[in-house]
Write a protein that holds these residues in place. Structure first.
Motif, short mmCIF file in Angstrom:
data_model
loop_
_atom_site.label_atom_id
_atom_site.label_comp_id
_atom_site.label_asym_id
_atom_site.label_seq_id
_atom_site.Cartn_x
_atom_site.Cartn_y
_atom_site.Cartn_z
N ARG A 1 1.67 21.26 -4.12
CA ARG A 1 2.05 20.74 -3.01
C ARG A 1 1.47 19.55 -2.44
N PHE A 2 2.07 18.66 -1.67
CA PHE A 2 1.62 17.55 -1.26
C PHE A 2 1.93 16.96 0.14
N SER A 3 0.67 16.30 0.69
CA SER A 3 0.99 15.59 1.78
C SER A 3 0.65 13.90 1.65
N TYR A 4 1.50 13.09 1.75
CA TYR A 4 1.34 11.70 1.55
C TYR A 4 1.66 10.91 2.71
N VAL A 5 1.06 9.78 2.97
CA VAL A 5 1.55 8.91 4.02
C VAL A 5 2.16 7.79 2.94
N VAL A 6 3.36 7.21 3.40
CA VAL A 6 4.13 6.39 2.57
C VAL A 6 4.25 5.02 3.24
N MET A 7 3.79 3.97 2.93
CA MET A 7 3.81 2.69 3.40
C MET A 7 4.19 1.51 2.35
N PRO A 8 4.92 0.63 3.00
CA PRO A 8 5.49 -0.57 2.06
C PRO A 8 4.51 -1.57 1.83
N LEU A 9 4.75 -2.06 0.58
CA LEU A 9 3.79 -3.05 0.20
C LEU A 9 4.80 -4.64 0.34
N PHE A 10 4.00 -5.41 1.30
CA PHE A 10 4.89 -6.62 1.27
C PHE A 10 4.11 -7.74 1.98
N TYR A 11 4.58 -8.92 1.58
CA TYR A 11 3.70 -10.02 2.09
C TYR A 11 4.88 -10.99 2.80
N GLY A 12 4.98 -11.46 3.88
CA GLY A 12 6.15 -12.26 4.35
C GLY A 12 7.39 -11.30 4.23
N ASN A 13 8.24 -12.04 3.62
CA ASN A 13 9.69 -11.55 3.25
C ASN A 13 9.80 -10.95 1.90
N HIS A 14 8.48 -10.94 1.19
CA HIS A 14 8.46 -10.68 -0.23
C HIS A 14 8.30 -9.15 -0.55
N HIS A 15 8.94 -8.15 -0.62
CA HIS A 15 8.57 -6.66 -0.98
C HIS A 15 8.31 -6.42 -2.24
N PHE A 16 7.38 -5.84 -2.69
CA PHE A 16 6.97 -5.54 -3.93
C PHE A 16 7.02 -3.87 -4.29
N GLY A 17 6.88 -3.28 -3.28
CA GLY A 17 7.14 -1.73 -3.70
C GLY A 17 6.48 -0.99 -2.51
N TYR A 18 5.79 0.14 -2.79
CA TYR A 18 5.28 0.97 -1.74
C TYR A 18 3.67 1.65 -2.33
N VAL A 19 3.28 2.08 -1.18
CA VAL A 19 2.09 3.21 -1.84
C VAL A 19 2.10 4.60 -1.19
N CYS A 20 1.79 5.46 -1.82
CA CYS A 20 1.66 6.79 -1.58
C CYS A 20 0.33 7.34 -1.57
N GLN A 21 -0.24 7.73 -0.45
CA GLN A 21 -1.84 8.23 -0.54
C GLN A 21 -1.85 9.49 0.33
N SER A 22 -2.64 10.39 -0.41
CA SER A 22 -2.71 11.80 0.09
C SER A 22 -3.64 11.56 1.56
N VAL A 23 -3.27 12.50 2.40
CA VAL A 23 -3.99 12.17 3.71
C VAL A 23 -5.15 13.33 3.94
N ARG A 24 -5.98 13.02 4.49
CA ARG A 24 -7.22 14.00 4.86
C ARG A 24 -7.48 13.70 6.22
N THR A 25 -7.29 14.97 7.34
CA THR A 25 -7.27 14.71 8.67
C THR A 25 -8.60 14.20 9.16
N TYR A 26 -9.79 14.33 8.28
CA TYR A 26 -10.93 13.75 8.91
C TYR A 26 -11.27 12.47 8.54
N GLU A 27 -10.28 11.77 7.94
CA GLU A 27 -10.49 10.40 7.37
C GLU A 27 -10.24 9.52 8.77
N ASN A 28 -10.93 8.24 8.40
CA ASN A 28 -10.65 7.41 9.43
C ASN A 28 -9.20 6.75 9.22
N ASP A 29 -8.37 6.81 10.34
CA ASP A 29 -7.00 6.25 10.12
C ASP A 29 -6.78 4.96 9.47
N SER A 30 -7.89 4.18 9.98
CA SER A 30 -7.63 2.60 9.63
C SER A 30 -7.85 2.42 8.22
#
Length: 749
Positions: free
Chosen positions: A518-547
């Motif tokens: 089972r997984f719980s991921y936050v999915v966010m795009p990887l880009f700079y300006g208009n250039h898109h490279f891909g995305y990142v999938c990172q497991s979430v922990r509820t006690y983690e600092n959101d930033s």
């Protein structure tokens, strides 16, 4: 493998309302064993000019990857207005649960905004005698903002309080907006003694701005917020607020979605109650502090003699906490043991041992400390009623011990979380320093392999599209068909990305990763300006600092942009080198024959001459002239003349050695630099070989001309090195001329 995968469409993880909401999603997903994908774009058109670059991540909800979709519709619709309907219709094929704004075909979860604002305004009027109450709206058109504003107007009318439109400002639901809105209100120079803000972020900003003025909170102006985010308790004075059970809403959204996916009947609308929490910013003490200072005892209406009612009351207090049913039962047992023998200190120690065991887990939220205090207050009430023989002072002594112990747990917990955050901040800073040296993808993988750790997250996957993507405002987005894993971190193990095959982007991650557990991921795009490279999938922990999540995303995006620039720079440099090499070749090469031209010969000969002088070696120069080129051009045309020149070049290549330098000087003249010591016999052999090769050429080709050439030699003497290459060429040309004269003479006779 999880039964369902639930997607959540939200605009951010960091702080405020959504920062309190997503832990509810995550913990409920874990509790019920479903997969969770937090798709974090941005609020369209709000505050971030690159919002459209973030929102491409929402398109993952179109894929078959997701079984059901939770949408923070009030947040996402705030600036889309009519366009929101078109936007959300793209996902109408999915079962949907929405928060805050109705969506056709979706179940709506919402709080009772009207009742919350009604309680807040009445409290300001009845308890603190505030009559000139201002209001700070959120974003224009936001349904929550409008509902709360309407409730404000209705409550003023019910209380017969004057409404002044100049007391209404807009703060955009942010702290910065709250600061600016308060500045606007102050600049209007109108009288107001309280302000109700449509959310806590704006209330915190408004309070901060008033600290720089002659007004004091709450003496001159009372402030009330809405939501009860954790930051309300971190400012001074603490912000009074309308509590909506944000975390519980996140949990309930997951529960409702599972019910829908299981085929159960679900109500179209579920409304959740709100509660007003008085605090220092309105002029009150917190409920807990007030109870303690006033030595609060149960009223006659509270019948705690029935211990089952006490247990029910405690269960109500802990209902929305993170404590397990076993923990709650253990708490109640220990509490009743205290009620049986309030003077037995051992029983207090057992109660605290139970509390420490539960709160030792970082995932227990800080709100649970407050609920524990409320439970202690209820226990004190029970002891007071059941043990009238004990004085209030003696009872209070025991319970002060309990409260102090809980505060100690709270302090320890805060210290652990702060330490955890600081350590991760150091790790992130160290990782950033290493990534600053990254110049290509291989360097990035190397640094992440060496420095990424479980303390940052249990899982972390960097995915690159198969090819660079450019996305501009107003363009429709479509994911590239395939992607590849650049880096994978799975519970301490580094995945071999090179052995991971390219996969369909619609699958998010390779099957062997997704299907493991089972997984719980936050999915966010990887880009700079208009250039898109891909995305990142990172497991979430509820006690983690959101930033942490967004910081890592921005860091990796910047590194990928740097790597792309470096790659392009290398390609440009390679192209420049290739172009320069080509230009150099062209500058020393005869275009028609491919032989060296005069510049090419002089460059090579100068270098060779220096070597021969140093070694005291000879070298020779041959001057060759194509016979009758003018006649061929005049008789058969310049095309045949070119054929004659190219034919001569081929013959010369077959006549001389590979180490010899053959050049065309222009027109019908060729010069050859013969390297190494050569004898007169060898020169005669070369001349004979040239004539033989010319004869073979004429026999092999059916040209309208007969190829013929004259040759002359000169030899460089290293002892007398004053003779230049030009002089040698003139000497060879003179001997060639003698040969031409001899040829003409032989033809005459």
């Amino acid at each position: 493998m999880a039964k369902y995968t639930i997607g959540v469409m939200m605009s951010q993880l960091e702080g405020g309302y959504q920062g309190s909401l997503w832990p509810g999603f995550a913990e409920a997903a874990e509790k019920y064993g479903v997969n969770l994908l937090l798709l974090t774009g941005k609020v369209p058109g709000q505050f971030d000019e690159n919002y459209y670059q973030h929102e491409i991540i929402y398109h993952f909800a179109k894929n078959q990857l997701i079984d059901g979709l939770i949408v923070l519709s009030a947040t996402l619709s705030s600036s889309l207005a009519e366009e929101f309907e078109d936007f959300i219709s793209q996902f109408s094929h999915l079962p949907m649960v929405c928060i805050g704004k109705p969506v056709k075909g979706a179940t709506l979860l919402d709080v009772d905004h009207q009742a919350g604002i009604y309680k807040a305004v009445r409290h300001l009027y009845e308890v603190h005698s505030r009559t000139k109450i201002a209001f700070m709206k959120g974003m224009v058109g936001h349904p929550d903002s409008e509902s709360r504003y309407e409730a404000y107007l209705d409550t003023l009318s019910e209380l017969n309080l004057d409404f002044d439109p100049d007391r209404v400002v807009e703060g955009g639901f942010t702290q910065e907006g709250g600061v600016k809105a308060m500045e606007t209100l102050l600049a209007r120079n109108i009288e107001f003694d309280a302000i109700v803000c449509a959310n806590d972020e704006m209330a915190i900003g408004a309070s901060a701005r008033l600290k720089d003025t002659r007004f004091f909170v709450p003496d001159d102006i009372s402030i009330v917020g809405f939501d009860n985010i954790f930051d309300c308790q971190l400012v001074n004075p603490a912000i009074a607020t309308v509590e909506q059970p944000i975390y519980e809403m996140g949990v309930r959204c997951i529960e409702v979605m599972i019910e829908k996916l299981d085929g159960e009947l679900v109500e179209e609308l579920e409304t959740i109650d709100t509660k007003f929490l008085p605090r220092a910013s309105c002029g009150c003490l917190t409920t807990i502090t007030s109870d303690i200072l006033n030595n609060y005892r149960a009223s006659d209406a509270d019948d705690f003699s029935d211990r089952e009612k006490f247990k029910t009351k405690v269960y109500e207090i802990l209902a929305s906490s993170n404590f397990t049913p076993e923990s709650k039962d253990s708490f109640i047992k220990c509490a009743l043991d205290i009620a049986d023998a309030p003077e037995d200190r051992q029983r207090y120690s057992e109660f605290m041992g139970c509390l420490y065991a539960v709160l030792d887990d970082l995932e227990v939220r800080l709100n649970d400390i407050e609920k524990t205090h409320l439970m202690i207050t209820q226990l004190r009430n029970l002891v007071s009623l059941e043990h009238s023989e004990l004085s209030d002072d003696k009872i209070e002594k025991y319970f002060n011990y309990l409260r102090a112990s809980v505060s100690e747990v709270n302090s320890t917990k805060n210290s652990i979380i702060t330490h955890h955050f600081i350590v991760n901040l150091y790790r992130l800073r160290s990782l950033t320093a290493d990534l600053l040296s990254v110049v290509d993808y291989n360097d990035l993988v190397k640094v992440l392999t060496q420095r990424y750790s479980k303390e940052l997250s249990d899982e972390y996957y960097v995915v690159l599209y198969d090819g660079e993507m450019i996305h501009r405002a107003g363009q429709a987005w479509k994911f590239p068909k395939q992607s590849r894993l650049l880096f994978g971190f799975d519970h301490g193990a580094i995945l071999n990305a090179e052995k991971t095959p390219v996969f369909n982007t619609s699958e998010l991650l390779p099957e062997e990763i997704k299907n493991r557990t089972r997984f719980s991921y936050v999915v966010m795009p990887l880009f700079y300006g208009n250039h898109h490279f891909g995305y990142v999938c990172q497991s979430v922990r509820t006690y983690e600092n959101d930033s942490l999540y967004e910081s890592l995303r921005e860091l990796i995006s910047g590194v990928l942009w740097s790597a792309l620039l470096h790659e392009k720079l290398n390609k440009s440099q390679d192209a420049l080198k290739s172009s320069n090499a080509r230009l150099k070749r062209l500058s020393i090469t005869d275009e028609l024959t491919g032989l060296k031209n005069r510049r090419g010969l002089l460059t090579t000969a100068e270098h060779h001459a220096k070597i021969c002088i140093r070694r005291k070696d000879q070298y020779a120069v041959a001057f060759i002239d194509l016979d009758g080129l003018k006649t061929i051009n005049d008789t058969h045309g310049h095309e045949q003349g070119d054929n004659a020149i190219k034919g001569t070049a081929r013959v010369l290549k077959s006549t001389f050695r590979e180490s010899d330098v053959i050049s065309r000087q222009g027109g019908d003249e060729f010069v050859v630099l013969l390297t190494g010591n050569v004898t007169k016999v060898e020169l005669n052999a070369i001349e004979q070989r040239l004539n033989n090769n010319l004869e073979q050429f004429n026999q092999a080709h059916d040209y309208p001309f007969t190829l013929s050439a004259s040759i002359g030699f000169s030899v460089f003497d290293p002892i007398d090195n004053s003779v230049s290459l030009d002089e040698l060429m003139k000497q060879a040309d003179a001997k060639l001329y003698d040969q031409k004269v001899a040829k003409k003479s032989s033809k005459t006779h």
